[in-house]
Scaffold this motif. Structure first.
Motif, PDB file in Angstrom:
ATOM      1  N   ALA A   1      -5.030  -2.716   8.206  1.00  0.00           N
ATOM      2  CA  ALA A   1      -4.369  -1.500   8.690  1.00  0.00           C
ATOM      3  C   ALA A   1      -4.949  -1.093  10.042  1.00  0.00           C
ATOM      4  O   ALA A   1      -6.085  -1.423  10.382  1.00  0.00           O
ATOM      5  CB  ALA A   1      -4.556  -0.384   7.676  1.00  0.00           C
ATOM      6  N   LYS A   2      -4.164  -0.369  10.819  1.00  0.00           N
ATOM      7  CA  LYS A   2      -4.617   0.063  12.144  1.00  0.00           C
ATOM      8  C   LYS A   2      -5.725   1.107  12.055  1.00  0.00           C
ATOM      9  O   LYS A   2      -6.641   1.132  12.887  1.00  0.00           O
ATOM     10  CB  LYS A   2      -3.441   0.650  12.926  1.00  0.00           C
ATOM     11  N   PHE A   3      -5.657   1.952  11.034  1.00  0.00           N
ATOM     12  CA  PHE A   3      -6.564   3.096  11.005  1.00  0.00           C
ATOM     13  C   PHE A   3      -7.453   3.173   9.754  1.00  0.00           C
ATOM     14  O   PHE A   3      -8.659   3.315   9.870  1.00  0.00           O
ATOM     15  CB  PHE A   3      -5.744   4.389  11.149  1.00  0.00           C
ATOM     16  N   VAL A   4      -6.878   3.092   8.585  1.00  0.00           N
ATOM     17  CA  VAL A   4      -7.664   3.252   7.362  1.00  0.00           C
ATOM     18  C   VAL A   4      -8.505   2.001   7.103  1.00  0.00           C
ATOM     19  O   VAL A   4      -8.054   0.881   7.328  1.00  0.00           O
ATOM     20  CB  VAL A   4      -6.750   3.563   6.149  1.00  0.00           C
ATOM     21  N   LYS A   5      -9.751   2.198   6.659  1.00  0.00           N
ATOM     22  CA  LYS A   5     -10.678   1.104   6.378  1.00  0.00           C
ATOM     23  C   LYS A   5     -11.020   1.089   4.886  1.00  0.00           C
ATOM     24  O   LYS A   5     -10.958   2.119   4.211  1.00  0.00           O
ATOM     25  CB  LYS A   5     -11.981   1.265   7.182  1.00  0.00           C
ATOM     26  N   PRO A   6     -11.416  -0.058   4.356  1.00  0.00           N
ATOM     27  CA  PRO A   6     -11.790  -0.105   2.943  1.00  0.00           C
ATOM     28  C   PRO A   6     -13.087   0.659   2.685  1.00  0.00           C
ATOM     29  O   PRO A   6     -13.995   0.682   3.535  1.00  0.00           O
ATOM     30  CB  PRO A   6     -11.989  -1.597   2.670  1.00  0.00           C
ATOM     31  N   ALA A   7     -13.195   1.290   1.526  1.00  0.00           N
ATOM     32  CA  ALA A   7     -14.446   1.933   1.120  1.00  0.00           C
ATOM     33  C   ALA A   7     -15.531   0.876   0.964  1.00  0.00           C
ATOM     34  O   ALA A   7     -15.259  -0.312   0.824  1.00  0.00           O
ATOM     35  CB  ALA A   7     -14.236   2.691  -0.187  1.00  0.00           C
ATOM     36  N   LYS A   8     -16.792   1.325   0.966  1.00  0.00           N
ATOM     37  CA  LYS A   8     -17.916   0.395   0.931  1.00  0.00           C
ATOM     38  C   LYS A   8     -17.948  -0.446  -0.342  1.00  0.00           C
ATOM     39  O   LYS A   8     -18.448  -1.569  -0.335  1.00  0.00           O
ATOM     40  CB  LYS A   8     -19.231   1.154   1.092  1.00  0.00           C
ATOM     41  N   ASN A   9     -17.445   0.096  -1.442  1.00  0.00           N
ATOM     42  CA  ASN A   9     -17.488  -0.643  -2.706  1.00  0.00           C
ATOM     43  C   ASN A   9     -16.157  -1.346  -3.008  1.00  0.00           C
ATOM     44  O   ASN A   9     -15.829  -1.598  -4.160  1.00  0.00           O
ATOM     45  CB  ASN A   9     -17.888   0.272  -3.866  1.00  0.00           C
ATOM     46  N   VAL A  10     -15.420  -1.677  -1.946  1.00  0.00           N
ATOM     47  CA  VAL A  10     -14.170  -2.435  -2.079  1.00  0.00           C
ATOM     48  C   VAL A  10     -14.381  -3.839  -1.511  1.00  0.00           C
ATOM     49  O   VAL A  10     -14.928  -4.004  -0.423  1.00  0.00           O
ATOM     50  CB  VAL A  10     -13.008  -1.741  -1.343  1.00  0.00           C
ATOM     51  N   ILE A  11     -13.961  -4.844  -2.261  1.00  0.00           N
ATOM     52  CA  ILE A  11     -13.966  -6.235  -1.788  1.00  0.00           C
ATOM     53  C   ILE A  11     -12.517  -6.629  -1.516  1.00  0.00           C
ATOM     54  O   ILE A  11     -11.650  -6.446  -2.367  1.00  0.00           O
ATOM     55  CB  ILE A  11     -14.577  -7.190  -2.831  1.00  0.00           C
ATOM     56  N   VAL A  12     -12.260  -7.171  -0.340  1.00  0.00           N
ATOM     57  CA  VAL A  12     -10.908  -7.576   0.056  1.00  0.00           C
ATOM     58  C   VAL A  12     -10.794  -9.094  -0.031  1.00  0.00           C
ATOM     59  O   VAL A  12     -11.478  -9.816   0.699  1.00  0.00           O
ATOM     60  CB  VAL A  12     -10.595  -7.112   1.494  1.00  0.00           C
ATOM     61  N   ARG A  13      -9.962  -9.574  -0.952  1.00  0.00           N
ATOM     62  CA  ARG A  13      -9.706 -11.026  -0.996  1.00  0.00           C
ATOM     63  C   ARG A  13      -8.507 -11.317  -0.101  1.00  0.00           C
ATOM     64  O   ARG A  13      -7.360 -11.051  -0.456  1.00  0.00           O
ATOM     65  CB  ARG A  13      -9.440 -11.499  -2.419  1.00  0.00           C
ATOM     66  N   TRP A  14      -8.813 -11.871   1.068  1.00  0.00           N
ATOM     67  CA  TRP A  14      -7.759 -12.179   2.040  1.00  0.00           C
ATOM     68  C   TRP A  14      -7.145 -13.522   1.706  1.00  0.00           C
ATOM     69  O   TRP A  14      -7.843 -14.528   1.557  1.00  0.00           O
ATOM     70  CB  TRP A  14      -8.341 -12.217   3.448  1.00  0.00           C
ATOM     71  N   CYS A  15      -5.835 -13.547   1.564  1.00  0.00           N
ATOM     72  CA  CYS A  15      -5.121 -14.765   1.171  1.00  0.00           C
ATOM     73  C   CYS A  15      -4.514 -15.435   2.398  1.00  0.00           C
ATOM     74  O   CYS A  15      -3.666 -14.838   3.080  1.00  0.00           O
ATOM     75  CB  CYS A  15      -4.033 -14.439   0.150  1.00  0.00           C
ATOM     76  N   ASP A  16      -4.948 -16.662   2.652  1.00  0.00           N
ATOM     77  CA  ASP A  16      -4.457 -17.439   3.786  1.00  0.00           C
ATOM     78  C   ASP A  16      -3.117 -18.058   3.392  1.00  0.00           C
ATOM     79  O   ASP A  16      -3.057 -19.173   2.875  1.00  0.00           O
ATOM     80  CB  ASP A  16      -5.474 -18.519   4.133  1.00  0.00           C
ATOM     81  N   LEU A  17      -2.061 -17.342   3.613  1.00  0.00           N
ATOM     82  CA  LEU A  17      -0.753 -17.673   3.053  1.00  0.00           C
ATOM     83  C   LEU A  17      -0.314 -19.107   3.346  1.00  0.00           C
ATOM     84  O   LEU A  17      -0.290 -19.551   4.493  1.00  0.00           O
ATOM     85  CB  LEU A  17       0.308 -16.709   3.582  1.00  0.00           C
ATOM     86  N   TYR A  18       0.064 -19.811   2.296  1.00  0.00           N
ATOM     87  CA  TYR A  18       0.450 -21.216   2.440  1.00  0.00           C
ATOM     88  C   TYR A  18       1.751 -21.390   3.192  1.00  0.00           C
ATOM     89  O   TYR A  18       2.047 -22.488   3.671  1.00  0.00           O
ATOM     90  CB  TYR A  18       0.524 -21.899   1.081  1.00  0.00           C
ATOM     91  N   THR A  19       2.530 -20.342   3.305  1.00  0.00           N
ATOM     92  CA  THR A  19       3.764 -20.447   4.091  1.00  0.00           C
ATOM     93  C   THR A  19       3.496 -20.292   5.586  1.00  0.00           C
ATOM     94  O   THR A  19       4.387 -20.512   6.411  1.00  0.00           O
ATOM     95  CB  THR A  19       4.772 -19.376   3.657  1.00  0.00           C
ATOM     96  N   GLN A  20       2.271 -19.887   5.949  1.00  0.00           N
ATOM     97  CA  GLN A  20       1.942 -19.641   7.348  1.00  0.00           C
ATOM     98  C   GLN A  20       0.850 -20.570   7.872  1.00  0.00           C
ATOM     99  O   GLN A  20       0.751 -20.790   9.065  1.00  0.00           O
ATOM    100  CB  GLN A  20       1.467 -18.184   7.524  1.00  0.00           C
ATOM    101  N   SER A  21       0.003 -21.075   6.991  1.00  0.00           N
ATOM    102  CA  SER A  21      -1.194 -21.779   7.421  1.00  0.00           C
ATOM    103  C   SER A  21      -1.096 -23.270   7.161  1.00  0.00           C
ATOM    104  O   SER A  21      -0.525 -23.705   6.163  1.00  0.00           O
ATOM    105  CB  SER A  21      -2.414 -21.207   6.696  1.00  0.00           C
TER     106      SER A  21
END
Length: 770
Positions: free
Chosen positions: A342-362
């Motif tokens: 997101a441009k502005f909101v950030k994850p809280a410190k106790n949040v883990i973000v699993r970023w998915c490297d989309l197979y349709t793009q990568s």
């Protein structure tokens, strides 16, 4: 009972004495301490395999003080020597020499096992290369050196999610054992990983676990997502195709209370040392949006991504739960419409973000740092800049575990793995969760076992020399065939490196996969096979690599490979059958052999040239049939025998479709579609012949791309045509072909007064250049 116990103790004592009767550079006793019995016996087994000598496992209380031994687990001996394993972090391990003894241990869940396996690997030379491939050197003069090694894997989560554990290995836990021996981990209830992920509810795509539509939808449809039609979508699947309205604060409160209940449930069920600390709250699947109501849409547009809609909801849960349970972490996925930060909101410190490297793009065959993947890398780098705790959800060159007919081109992603793992490590990634679907009884990807082993080795220690690891694997896994297999791998790496075009998961076109390339591959692998002993594991491993090249050759019946097709079909059947008989459980063998029988029938099929195209030379006509057909969510999908067809088989769709989105009706629309360019060409059939026989229908000319398919019955019936495409290199009309399809229509929806079922049959697709 007393006499039996006494005899048992005497036997142990005698064994212990016998262990020291012979002079030996190795201690012959393995002392099992707290949490150490299971892996102590693993150490015993492999030391015996290496040396041929006997090693006995005894409890520490029965071991004579002062005698040299292997001390495995949380032993008093270790603590007396200043090693307190209770203070070790999750997955942390140690093996250390003390006088003539060796202490091996670590944290109680995985560290002790890792210490034993690291010692056997590093100091003894034992390797576990695949679930059914281990290398054990023979050394009756093995000695115990002076060691002081301690460590832990580079990532907290190290998981290659592949389906063999669901497909039925003969040894039930073969995949789990292989993973542990290579320091991989998974979300297991019995052995908590460092992330200690809860399994109190569905662990992925689980928004409905927090706000149950069965409980709330009837009275509160506003809790659920609005679709493009402006209506609140009634949930009809437990984890896909609809989601929650995340701008609704009542949804936030209900989800938080659900989370509290899951935490309490876990803490009532498990002892404190096994309490989960990571709770997945993961958006539902199958959608390119979360909610399109005016308020949600406004938030997402302002933030430039649906992650801007998702994060306020997640942060509310995370910050509130932290007040009650400061150790708890929330796991989310950055996926599809929430892939971008997101441009502005950030994850809280106790949040883990699993970023998915989309197979349709990568492009999975080359690293994320390769120029062709620059767009995906920029998206991930933006997440790093937010300061988020990032986990990677990677997509490899996946096969389809539910369709044995699906196969990858001959390819390798071996050069992507080291660069990606090191890049992730350098950016502080928490864990790697790679999806690597394969079909082990069907057409597995080439070098799948190498990819998996190499990745586990590097997720443990990213700075290990990759080329040394690759050579080690090739030598030990293929034995006498190693040099030929290395040559094959070298050619394949060169071919992949030189590929000019974007290689998406759904794009099966490989410009290097020419007739000459496939013929050379086949010949080289047959030569490698001939160097292996008949009936050996080495031969089975080479034959596994032969299956997919042969499948690729057989899928191109219009091309001349100079190899007997009948012999190829026989080899294909024999090599797949060899894998099934050697490694498949009895329970699964019947199913696996049935699928093999069906695939052999398709490959053994000869497609005649229709009379109307008999004037064309072979290079101007390409034929496709059941080997290229793909069925998607049909209620009764089937490739059946059909006497009306000139080839005797057809793909039939008997409607309506499973989700009732498509029923039999006229007119019939048929189309050609290329996914990469999103170009499409359609033709409508208004007048359907009333004889319920096959007829040829001209679709028209189309400029084929690298991912083109023919579709009808609403995309539910397809013929994959990507092999038609060749790089044009600026030339015009290279990929323009005229397409024809052979169809039969039955039932009253199409034929007046018919007494047959409504059905659409497709048996052949032919493309020509006039």
């Amino acid at each position: 009972m007393l006499k039996q116990s006494t005899v048992f103790i005497v036997i142990i004592a005698v064994n212990a004495i016998c262990c020291f009767c012979e002079a030996s550079p190795l201690p012959r006793v393995i002392v099992s301490g707290q949490h150490g019995d299971r892996v102590a016996r693993e150490l015993q087994k492999y030391l015996h395999k290496v040396t041929g000598k006997t090693f006995c496992v005894i409890e520490e209380s029965k071991h004579q003080s002062g005698q040299a031994a292997f001390y495995v687990g949380w032993t008093k001996f270790a603590k007396a020597n200043g090693i307190d394993f209770s203070k070790f972090k999750p997955d942390e391990w140690l093996y250390q020499s003390k006088d003539n003894s060796l202490v091996l241990g670590g944290d109680q869940f995985s560290g002790i096992a890792f210490a034993v396996y690291k010692f056997l690997e590093n100091e003894v030379g034992v390797y576990w290369l695949a679930p059914y491939s281990e290398y054990v050197p023979k050394n009756k003069n093995l000695t115990l050196g002076a060691y002081n090694k301690r460590g832990k894997p580079a990532f907290k989560l190290r998981m290659i999610y592949s389906p063999p554990f669901r497909q039925g290995y003969a040894r039930k836990y073969a995949e789990d054992v292989f993973r542990e021996k290579n320091r991989g981990n998974f979300w297991r209830r019995d052995i908590p990983t460092p992330l200690k992920v809860s399994r109190a509810y569905y662990f992925t795509h689980n928004h409905y676990s927090f706000v149950d539509p069965q409980k709330y939808y009837a009275n509160h449809p506003e809790y659920f997502s609005m679709g493009p039609d402006g209506k609140r979508t009634k949930p009809f699947h437990h984890c896909a195709f609809t989601d929650l309205c995340l701008s609704n604060r009542e949804v936030w409160k209900i989800a938080l209370n659900s989370l509290r209940k899951f935490i309490k449930k876990d803490r009532a069920k498990y002892p404190k040392e096994k309490w989960p600390e990571t709770y997945p709250v993961i958006r539902n699947d199958g959608m390119n949006y979360i909610c399109l109501c005016p308020e949600c849409k406004k938030i997402s547009e302002h933030e430039g991504s649906d992650s801007g809609l998702l994060l306020p909801f997640i942060n509310y849960m995370a910050t509130n739960i932290a007040k009650e349970y400061p150790e708890i972490k929330i796991l989310i996925v950055a996926y599809v419409s929430s892939e971008k930060a997101a441009k502005f909101v950030k994850p809280a410190k106790n949040v883990i973000v699993r970023w998915c490297d989309l197979y349709t793009q990568s492009d999975p065959l080359r690293p994320l740092t390769h120029p062709i993947n620059s767009g995906q890398k920029a998206i991930l780098d933006a997440w790093f800049k937010t300061g988020a705790r990032v986990m990677i959800g990677d997509y490899w060159n996946m096969c389809n575990e539910t369709n044995s007919s699906y196969f990858r081109p001959v390819e390798t992603m071996v050069d992507a793995i080291p660069a990606d793992v090191r890049y992730f490590r350098d950016n502080g990634v928490v864990g790697i969760y790679a999806l690597a679907f394969t079909f082990i009884w069907g057409n597995p990807q080439n070098f799948y076992d190498l990819h998996t082993w190499l990745a586990y080795q590097l997720m443990d220690e990213p700075d290990k020399p990759a080329e040394e690891l690759i050579n080690l694997f090739m030598d030990r896994h293929y034995g006498p065939a190693a040099e030929d297999m290395k040559a094959f791998l070298a050619d394949l790496r060169k071919a992949v490196k030189g590929e000019k075009h974007l290689l998406q998961h759904n794009n099966l076109c490989r410009t290097y996969q020419t007739v000459d390339f496939l013929r050379k591959t086949y010949t080289r692998l047959k030569k490698a096979r001939a160097k292996t002993p008949s009936g050996s594991q080495f031969r089975l491993r080479v034959e596994k690599e032969l299956i997919t090249p042969i499948a690729n050759i057989l899928s191109k019946p219009n091309l001349d490979f100079g190899i007997s097709r009948k012999n190829l079909v026989k080899e294909y059947e024999a090599f797949r059958l060899g894998q099934i008989n050697a490694y498949c459980s009895k329970k699964m063998q019947e199913k696996a052999k049935k699928e093999l029988k069906n695939d052999v029938k398709r490959f053994d099929l000869e497609i005649p040239t229709p009379e109307m195209f008999s004037h064309l030379p072979p290079e101007k006509i390409q034929k496709f049939s059941v080997a290229n057909f793909w069925k998607f969510r049909l209620r009764k999908p089937a490739i059946i025998k059909d006497a009306d067809s000139t080839i005797g088989q057809a793909l039939v769709a008997v409607g309506p479709t499973k989700d009732n989105k498509w029923n039999h009706s006229k007119p019939i629309t048929i189309g050609l579609y290329d996914k990469g360019s999103k170009r499409e060409f359609q033709r409508t059939i208004k007048d359907i012949p009333q004889d319920e026989k096959y007829h040829w229908y001209k679709i028209g000319n189309f400029d084929f791309g690298p991912d083109t398919f023919l579709w009808l019955y609403g995309w539910y019936m397809r013929c994959q045509l990507q092999d038609v495409y060749v790089p044009a290199d600026g030339k015009e009309k290279v990929n323009i072909w005229e397409t024809w399809v052979s169809l039969k229509f039955t039932g009253p929806a199409y034929v007046k007064a018919s007494d047959q079922k409504d059905a659409v049959y497709m048996d052949q697709v032919i493309i020509v250049k006039e």
